[in-house]
Structure formats: structure tokens, C-alpha cells
Motif scaffolding. Sequence first.
Motif, PDB file in Angstrom:
ATOM      1  N   PRO A 171      56.205 -68.421  16.137  1.00 44.64           N
ATOM      2  CA  PRO A 171      54.983 -68.800  15.659  1.00 44.64           C
ATOM      3  C   PRO A 171      54.493 -68.312  14.250  1.00 44.64           C
ATOM      4  N   VAL A 172      55.469 -67.392  13.618  1.00 45.32           N
ATOM      5  CA  VAL A 172      54.879 -66.693  12.544  1.00 45.32           C
ATOM      6  C   VAL A 172      54.695 -67.671  11.225  1.00 45.32           C
ATOM      7  N   PRO A 173      55.333 -68.968  11.012  1.00 47.20           N
ATOM      8  CA  PRO A 173      54.981 -69.697  10.009  1.00 47.20           C
ATOM      9  C   PRO A 173      53.219 -70.424  10.071  1.00 47.20           C
ATOM     10  N   THR A 174      52.899 -70.439  11.321  1.00 50.77           N
ATOM     11  CA  THR A 174      51.531 -70.660  11.508  1.00 50.77           C
ATOM     12  C   THR A 174      50.678 -69.507  11.422  1.00 50.77           C
ATOM     13  N   VAL A 175      51.080 -68.361  11.622  1.00 52.04           N
ATOM     14  CA  VAL A 175      50.523 -67.262  11.448  1.00 52.04           C
ATOM     15  C   VAL A 175      50.003 -66.847   9.961  1.00 52.04           C
ATOM     16  N   TYR A 176      51.086 -66.973   9.261  1.00 53.03           N
ATOM     17  CA  TYR A 176      51.145 -67.136   7.703  1.00 53.03           C
ATOM     18  C   TYR A 176      50.309 -67.913   7.091  1.00 53.03           C
ATOM     19  N   ALA A 177      50.304 -68.934   7.648  1.00 53.99           N
ATOM     20  CA  ALA A 177      49.304 -70.294   7.140  1.00 53.99           C
ATOM     21  C   ALA A 177      47.881 -70.244   7.444  1.00 53.99           C
ATOM     22  N   SER A 178      47.531 -69.725   8.492  1.00 57.48           N
ATOM     23  CA  SER A 178      46.353 -69.444   9.085  1.00 57.48           C
ATOM     24  C   SER A 178      45.616 -68.449   8.136  1.00 57.48           C
ATOM     25  N   PHE A 179      46.387 -67.092   7.787  1.00 58.15           N
ATOM     26  CA  PHE A 179      45.793 -66.064   7.281  1.00 58.15           C
ATOM     27  C   PHE A 179      45.762 -66.702   5.554  1.00 58.15           C
ATOM     28  N   ALA A 180      46.613 -67.568   5.195  1.00 57.63           N
ATOM     29  CA  ALA A 180      46.501 -67.995   3.786  1.00 57.63           C
ATOM     30  C   ALA A 180      45.201 -68.794   3.595  1.00 57.63           C
ATOM     31  N   LEU A 181      44.709 -69.571   4.571  1.00 57.33           N
ATOM     32  CA  LEU A 181      43.529 -70.337   4.580  1.00 57.33           C
ATOM     33  C   LEU A 181      42.359 -69.393   4.636  1.00 57.33           C
ATOM     34  N   ASN A 219      51.304 -65.244  -1.755  1.00 62.36           N
ATOM     35  CA  ASN A 219      52.389 -64.549  -1.221  1.00 62.36           C
ATOM     36  C   ASN A 219      52.349 -65.231   0.272  1.00 62.36           C
ATOM     37  N   LEU A 220      51.312 -65.354   0.994  1.00 67.54           N
ATOM     38  CA  LEU A 220      51.162 -66.018   2.396  1.00 67.54           C
ATOM     39  C   LEU A 220      51.679 -67.259   2.307  1.00 67.54           C
ATOM     40  N   VAL A 221      51.166 -68.235   1.111  1.00 70.83           N
ATOM     41  CA  VAL A 221      51.735 -69.482   1.245  1.00 70.83           C
ATOM     42  C   VAL A 221      53.181 -69.804   1.219  1.00 70.83           C
ATOM     43  N   TYR A 383      60.817 -59.257  22.938  1.00 68.63           N
ATOM     44  CA  TYR A 383      61.358 -60.315  22.129  1.00 68.63           C
ATOM     45  C   TYR A 383      60.595 -61.461  22.039  1.00 68.63           C
ATOM     46  N   ARG A 384      59.907 -62.116  23.001  1.00 70.05           N
ATOM     47  CA  ARG A 384      59.300 -63.179  22.892  1.00 70.05           C
ATOM     48  C   ARG A 384      58.170 -63.209  22.041  1.00 70.05           C
ATOM     49  N   TYR A 385      57.469 -62.041  21.932  1.00 69.79           N
ATOM     50  CA  TYR A 385      56.256 -61.650  21.298  1.00 69.79           C
ATOM     51  C   TYR A 385      56.233 -60.754  19.959  1.00 69.79           C
ATOM     52  N   ARG A 386      57.458 -60.938  19.301  1.00 67.60           N
ATOM     53  CA  ARG A 386      57.458 -60.079  18.191  1.00 67.60           C
ATOM     54  C   ARG A 386      56.522 -60.536  16.871  1.00 67.60           C
ATOM     55  N   TRP A 387      56.099 -61.877  17.222  1.00 67.96           N
ATOM     56  CA  TRP A 387      55.190 -62.644  16.218  1.00 67.96           C
ATOM     57  C   TRP A 387      53.742 -61.712  16.239  1.00 67.96           C
ATOM     58  N   VAL A 388      53.635 -60.980  17.221  1.00 67.89           N
ATOM     59  CA  VAL A 388      52.187 -60.284  17.504  1.00 67.89           C
ATOM     60  C   VAL A 388      52.111 -59.256  16.427  1.00 67.89           C
ATOM     61  N   SER A 389      53.144 -58.607  16.121  1.00 66.15           N
ATOM     62  CA  SER A 389      53.289 -57.436  15.179  1.00 66.15           C
ATOM     63  C   SER A 389      52.850 -57.962  13.863  1.00 66.15           C
ATOM     64  N   VAL A 390      53.425 -59.244  13.294  1.00 70.81           N
ATOM     65  CA  VAL A 390      53.095 -60.123  12.064  1.00 70.81           C
ATOM     66  C   VAL A 390      51.584 -60.339  12.200  1.00 70.81           C
ATOM     67  N   LEU A 391      50.916 -60.776  13.254  1.00 72.75           N
ATOM     68  CA  LEU A 391      49.503 -61.178  13.459  1.00 72.75           C
ATOM     69  C   LEU A 391      48.641 -59.742  13.464  1.00 72.75           C
ATOM     70  N   ALA A 392      49.075 -58.595  13.800  1.00 71.27           N
ATOM     71  CA  ALA A 392      48.522 -57.290  13.798  1.00 71.27           C
ATOM     72  C   ALA A 392      48.308 -56.887  12.368  1.00 71.27           C
ATOM     73  N   GLU A 393      49.709 -56.818  11.650  1.00 71.46           N
ATOM     74  CA  GLU A 393      49.757 -56.401  10.176  1.00 71.46           C
ATOM     75  C   GLU A 393      48.797 -57.314   9.422  1.00 71.46           C
ATOM     76  N   GLU A 394      48.902 -58.531   9.418  1.00 69.45           N
ATOM     77  CA  GLU A 394      47.767 -59.472   8.578  1.00 69.45           C
ATOM     78  C   GLU A 394      46.216 -59.210   9.128  1.00 69.45           C
ATOM     79  N   ALA A 395      46.194 -58.857  10.112  1.00 65.68           N
ATOM     80  CA  ALA A 395      44.711 -58.725  10.714  1.00 65.68           C
ATOM     81  C   ALA A 395      44.358 -57.548  10.193  1.00 65.68           C
TER      82      ALA A 395
END
Length: 438
Positions: A171-181, A219-221, A383-395
Motif C-alpha cells: 500500500p506504500v505507493p498509494t500512501v505516498y500519492a495521497s499525501f502528495a495530493l 519528493n512524495l510524487v 509484517y503485513r502492516y509495515r506500511w502503517v509506519s510510513v503512514l504514521a511518519e507522513e501524518a
Amino acid sequence: MAIPTLFVFLLLLTSAMAEIKTLQITSDPRPIILFEKFGFTNGGSVSITLSSTSVSAPSSLDPSLLGFFLLSDDNLLQAIYQSEQQQNPNPNPSCILSSPYVRPLFTFRDLSPSSSFNRTFPVDLPDEYSLYFANCAPASSATSVSMSVRTEMYNLRPDGTRDYLSVGQAPVPTVYASFALLYVLFLAAWAYLGLLKNRLSAHRIHYLMAALLLTKVLNLVFAAEDQHYIRATGTPHGWDVLFYLFQFLRGVLLFTVIVLIGTGWSFLKPFLQDREKKILMLVIPLQVVANLASVVIGETGPFIRDWVTWNQVFLLIDIVCCCAILFPIVWSIRSLRETSKTDGKAARNLAKLTLFRQFYIAVVGYLYLTRIVVYALRTIAAYRYRWVSVLAEEAVSLGFYLFMFYMFRPVERNEYFVIDDDEEEAAEAALREDEFEL
């Protein structure tokens, strides 16, 4: 280094991605080499191709003592414990390849006459696995290995296509794209409400803050594009160059903006003192080195011998930069407390002091959350939810940006300069109490 010690360190590592990689190992005597870590779903596979393989060892060495294996995080502690039990009383411990806690893939006994190997191994049990190479030859034999290794680790989508991102990174590409928007909207609002409608109140720092938002967007894009391309093809195809470039620019601008705001530049004074210039001259070169370390860590992977050193370099430089940018804010707080005793502008100085104090707390909170809490979340999350750390960092980053930009936005009646006269008496008493605080 003993195998248990190596395992303890490798247990703490978290791998961000696992694209297709071609690696060259040259005269390497290490007993354990970590190549990749990857989270598999049902139907995942790992493909390994070896070529130009050679072993510098006595002719009597058993080739089954050298080989590749998979080890899940769930079994890592048991493997460490078993290895310690075998090594302590036994001068000739058994090979990790024979451990019941690992999944052996192949040994050098399986190599073709041309010293090559090519095979794909299905992973039937979904989990996060690390791909290791083990050299179980006795230390006295001074065995070293040279080989060219190509690895592919992937999952299968419902349509049968390969997904080269670990399941926890999908899910990381979607997280980055959402925060870029979100940052695009943030930048548009800052440009219109801050720089256009209040252009008479805008200082040079506000335009620098706009540049910071722009680099964050880019950077996010490119991070989203990089991860998406890796997910589809297994290779970054040059997108990572732009990602690292704008990551560097964003890091430099963020630390620069924090330092300049912390010194009051462009708000309270048009110049910087020598000590403040020295902070900037320290932070900017350190950011260059930190981003160089980040590139080495991200592009090479843990198989290189100096990978641990580069991780330590990156961590040390990041800590130094985080500490350095706090000094100008502390200097401003002290200067305001001293000035308030002599210039007779108690309310004005109290407002400035309160503002800088809030900013100081916000910076410390941001650094703590992004450097410690996010790392802890990345380490302990399934391991299935490692993307949550990316979401938390960007939030957390977005929250800090919103707070900083709101506090130091361009407005006509800036709290730095406009204070009602009837607030002076109460402010003087507050400043006297404030002398005993931070």
C-alpha cells in the motif's frame, strides 16, 4: 563474529523493499550474509540465479556446508538459541543449514558443472522471510566465496502478474500519492492565502517555506512513482535518482527553515549571527553525507560488508542534525528572556517567548515521533502492516508542517509586533515567573 551475534543484529533490521537485484560477492569469508527480507502471501516465490561461483578453501571442504536458506522472523529466535547451544559446548557446531528452524534452498553441492545455479522456489507458508547465505566451513580453513547472485522475490496478484513489493509495502505507493495530493492543496493554500493575499506581510522566510512545500510534494510524487514502478517491474528504472534528489533538497530546506525560524531571521532581523551561520554550515554538509548514506543503504542492501557501518553513519548524522537545529531556538528563548528585563516591552517579548517555546516543543515532538516512535512502530508491527509506519511518519510530518506554517504565517497583525498596551502589566508579571522556567 559469531553467528548468534550476527543473528541478533539482523533481527533488528527491517528491509524497505525487495526488487530484482544482481549482486557481486568477492572473496567474502563471512559466515552469514543477509540478502533480502520479504513478506510473502500465498503463491509467493523466490528465484535465485548463481554464476561465476568460486570457493577459496581446502579441497576436502564439503560443498554442502555452503548454501542459501530462508528464515522467518518467527523462527529467528529459536535459530539463535539453537546456534548458541551448539557453539558453547561444541568446538565443531553443526551447520545452520541443517537447523529445523530454517528452510534450506540449495547448497553448493547442487551447483552445475559450470558452477552455476538457477531455480525458483515457491513459498507455501505466508510469512516474512529473510534470504541468507551460510558459510559453515571451519574458521580455521579461511574459506571465502566469490559469486554473482541475482535474486527475485515476489508475490502473485489475482490476475497472475508479479508484485515485487513485500506484502507489508504494497500500500506504500498509494500512501505516498495521497499525501502528495494533500501537500499540493497545502502549497496552493499557502501560495494564495499567505503569499498572494497577504503579500505585504510576507517575509523572505515565507517564500522559503513555499519552496520547502514544493520539494516535499516532488519528493512524495517520485517516491510514489518509484515504489509503484518497483512493484510492477522489480526495478526502479531511474525514478529513485529523482526520489533521492528531492529527498536531499527537502531535508536541507526543512532543517534550514527550522534554523532560520528559530533565529528569528526575516521576522525579527534581516541577518544571521556568526554562530547561527555556523549551524547552517554544519547542517547542510551533514545532510549531504546523510543522503549519501541513505543512497548506499537503499541501493545496495544488507549484503555488502560495510552496510552496518553506513547504517551507523546515517543514524549518527541524523542525531547530530536534530540536536544542532535545536540550539538556535534555545538561543532565541534565552535572548528574549534577557531582553525582556531591559527594553520595557514585556507583553511583546512574552508573546515572542511563548511562540518560540511552542515551536521548540513542536520541533522536539516532531523529531521524537519521526525518529523513535515511527522506528519502534516499524519494528514491532506485523509484517503485513509495515506500511502503517510510513503512514504514521507522513501524518506526523504533515501535522508538524501545518503547525509550523500556521504559527509563522504572514498576517497583517503579527503577534511579534502588535500587542495591546493594557496587556503590559500582566505580561511583566508573567515574564518574572518565566525566568524560573525553560
